[in-house]
Design an enzyme around this catalytic site. Structure first.
Site, PDB file in Angstrom:
ATOM      1  N   ASP A 283       1.805  -8.848 -30.106  1.00 13.35           N
ATOM      2  CA  ASP A 283       0.873  -7.587 -28.838  1.00 13.35           C
ATOM      3  C   ASP A 283       2.250  -7.063 -28.421  1.00 13.35           C
ATOM      4  O   ASP A 283       3.844  -7.680 -28.317  1.00 13.35           O
ATOM      5  CB  ASP A 283       0.158  -8.569 -27.864  1.00 13.35           C
ATOM      6  CG  ASP A 283      -0.161  -8.010 -26.695  1.00 13.35           C
ATOM      7  OD1 ASP A 283      -0.571  -6.943 -27.292  1.00 13.35           O
ATOM      8  OD2 ASP A 283      -0.788  -8.597 -25.826  1.00 13.35           O
TER       9      ASP A 283
ATOM     10  N   ARG B 187     -10.792   1.065 -31.563  1.00 14.22           N
ATOM     11  CA  ARG B 187      -9.562   1.863 -31.365  1.00 14.22           C
ATOM     12  C   ARG B 187      -9.638   2.874 -31.835  1.00 14.22           C
ATOM     13  O   ARG B 187     -10.714   2.915 -32.604  1.00 14.22           O
ATOM     14  CB  ARG B 187      -8.179   1.172 -32.098  1.00 14.22           C
ATOM     15  CG  ARG B 187      -7.792  -0.308 -31.020  1.00 14.22           C
ATOM     16  CD  ARG B 187      -6.147  -1.162 -31.364  1.00 14.22           C
ATOM     17  NE  ARG B 187      -5.772  -1.751 -30.988  1.00 14.22           N
ATOM     18  CZ  ARG B 187      -4.638  -2.501 -30.984  1.00 14.22           C
ATOM     19  NH1 ARG B 187      -3.721  -1.822 -31.387  1.00 14.22           N
ATOM     20  NH2 ARG B 187      -4.491  -3.621 -30.207  1.00 14.22           N
TER      21      ARG B 187
ATOM     22  N   ASN C 170     -10.063  -4.727 -32.938  1.00 14.34           N
ATOM     23  CA  ASN C 170      -9.415  -3.941 -32.984  1.00 14.34           C
ATOM     24  C   ASN C 170      -9.988  -2.504 -34.175  1.00 14.34           C
ATOM     25  O   ASN C 170      -9.538  -1.695 -33.592  1.00 14.34           O
ATOM     26  CB  ASN C 170      -7.653  -4.636 -33.892  1.00 14.34           C
ATOM     27  CG  ASN C 170      -7.054  -5.253 -33.152  1.00 14.34           C
ATOM     28  OD1 ASN C 170      -5.913  -5.962 -33.985  1.00 14.34           O
ATOM     29  ND2 ASN C 170      -7.209  -5.252 -31.623  1.00 14.34           N
TER      30      ASN C 170
ATOM     31  N   ARG D 238       2.450   5.546 -31.172  1.00 11.40           N
ATOM     32  CA  ARG D 238       1.593   4.444 -31.207  1.00 11.40           C
ATOM     33  C   ARG D 238       2.016   3.600 -32.559  1.00 11.40           C
ATOM     34  O   ARG D 238       2.034   2.626 -32.618  1.00 11.40           O
ATOM     35  CB  ARG D 238       0.360   3.854 -30.999  1.00 11.40           C
ATOM     36  CG  ARG D 238      -0.305   4.045 -28.734  1.00 11.40           C
ATOM     37  CD  ARG D 238      -1.410   4.286 -28.609  1.00 11.40           C
ATOM     38  NE  ARG D 238      -1.789   2.952 -29.068  1.00 11.40           N
ATOM     39  CZ  ARG D 238      -1.977   1.769 -27.983  1.00 11.40           C
ATOM     40  NH1 ARG D 238      -1.144   1.804 -26.925  1.00 11.40           N
ATOM     41  NH2 ARG D 238      -2.228   0.653 -28.256  1.00 11.40           N
TER      42      ARG D 238
ATOM     43  N   ARG E 187      -3.924 -14.806 -21.928  1.00 12.76           N
ATOM     44  CA  ARG E 187      -5.238 -15.455 -23.114  1.00 12.76           C
ATOM     45  C   ARG E 187      -4.953 -15.634 -24.833  1.00 12.76           C
ATOM     46  O   ARG E 187      -3.637 -14.930 -25.072  1.00 12.76           O
ATOM     47  CB  ARG E 187      -5.774 -13.457 -23.048  1.00 12.76           C
ATOM     48  CG  ARG E 187      -5.526 -12.579 -23.506  1.00 12.76           C
ATOM     49  CD  ARG E 187      -6.752 -11.477 -22.759  1.00 12.76           C
ATOM     50  NE  ARG E 187      -5.811 -10.298 -23.152  1.00 12.76           N
ATOM     51  CZ  ARG E 187      -5.729  -9.553 -22.812  1.00 12.76           C
ATOM     52  NH1 ARG E 187      -5.320  -9.588 -20.699  1.00 12.76           N
ATOM     53  NH2 ARG E 187      -5.245  -8.387 -22.464  1.00 12.76           N
TER      54      ARG E 187
ATOM     55  N   SER F 160      -7.332  -7.945 -35.116  1.00 10.46           N
ATOM     56  CA  SER F 160      -8.467  -9.001 -34.908  1.00 10.46           C
ATOM     57  C   SER F 160      -9.912  -8.017 -34.982  1.00 10.46           C
ATOM     58  O   SER F 160      -9.016  -6.685 -35.876  1.00 10.46           O
ATOM     59  CB  SER F 160      -8.213  -8.729 -33.101  1.00 10.46           C
ATOM     60  OG  SER F 160      -9.058  -7.719 -32.766  1.00 10.46           O
TER      61      SER F 160
END
Length: 235
Positions: free
Chosen positions: A15, A66, A63, A28, A189, A60
């Site tokens: 992460d 996005r 994801n 990104r 988490r 995931s």
């Protein structure tokens, strides 16, 4: 380090790639590229330390929500690193396996995954499991679907259903449950990762963003793990 206990099995939630890039005013996608480079280093570091199994959460089921631009960049990186990881894995005697549902990927990506898995299948060192299009709830749902089908066809009976049987239907069948779960970027988490398997894992949270994760950070996590007393609910 004295008294360092090396976990047999480590799982990592990767992460912070996006935040790493944003801090540097970079796209990104550059953060995800840097994250892939950190993953290469970590695989090799785990091999040298004697870790038997490493499982990483790379992409995931959530994801996909996005932006199309970011998902597209991630798929491009996936195509590239599926090829590059063959050399990294074979150089380190690592066996690579995928966990997750590959059906949503384009045919060429599925072909790349198969090529990586096949090309490393005879390696006898650490097992490296990469979780892509993976979600813990989805994994359990798919396992239940298969168990229901096998009960209906008589392959197993209701009386056969046990924790061991359920584990044998999960994507991680044949892999040990993680002794240590590491999450980078400071988030507290589990994000739908290995929900069944981490029942008794030790957690380690670091504020370090994934692209900055290195051997020093890995050793900090293992040092923390080494100080834990694992009771597994027995006392």
């Amino acid at each position: 380090m004295e008294n360092l206990v090396i976990p047999k099995s480590i799982a990592i939630i990767l992460d912070g790639n996006g935040r790493w890039a944003e801090k540097r005013n970079l796209p990104r996608a550059m953060g995800h590229k840097a994250g892939c480079e950190a993953l290469e280093r970590t695989v090799e570091d785990c091999v040298r330390l004697g870790v038997e199994s490493l499982t990483v959460y790379a992409f995931s089921t959530e994801n996909w929500k996005r932006s199309a631009l970011e998902v597209g960049a991630l798929m491009k990186l996936l195509r590239f690193y599926m090829v590059k990881l063959i050399d990294v894995a074979n150089k380190n005697n690592v066996r690579a396996v995928m966990i997750g549902d590959e059906n949503r990927f384009e045919p060429d990506i599925r072909k790349g995954i198969k090529k990586l898995v096949d090309a490393t299948s005879k390696n006898t060192g650490m097992t490296f499991a990469f979780a892509i299009n993976y979600g813990g709830r989805d994994e359990i749902r798919r396992a239940i679907d298969h168990i229901v089908d096998d009960v209906a066809s008589g392959v197993v009976s209701k009386e056969d259903i046990s924790e061991e049987l359920i584990s044998s239907y999960l994507d991680t069948r044949g892999l040990p449950d993680p002794d240590l779960l590491i999450r980078t970027s400071g988030e507290l988490r589990v994000s739908n990762f290995l929900l069944w398997q981490i029942a008794y894992s030790e957690f380690y949270i670091t504020d370090t963003l994934w692209p900055d994760f290195d051997k020093e950070e890995l050793l900090k996590a293992i040092e923390s793990y080494s100080k834990r007393q694992r009771r597994f609910g027995g006392r």
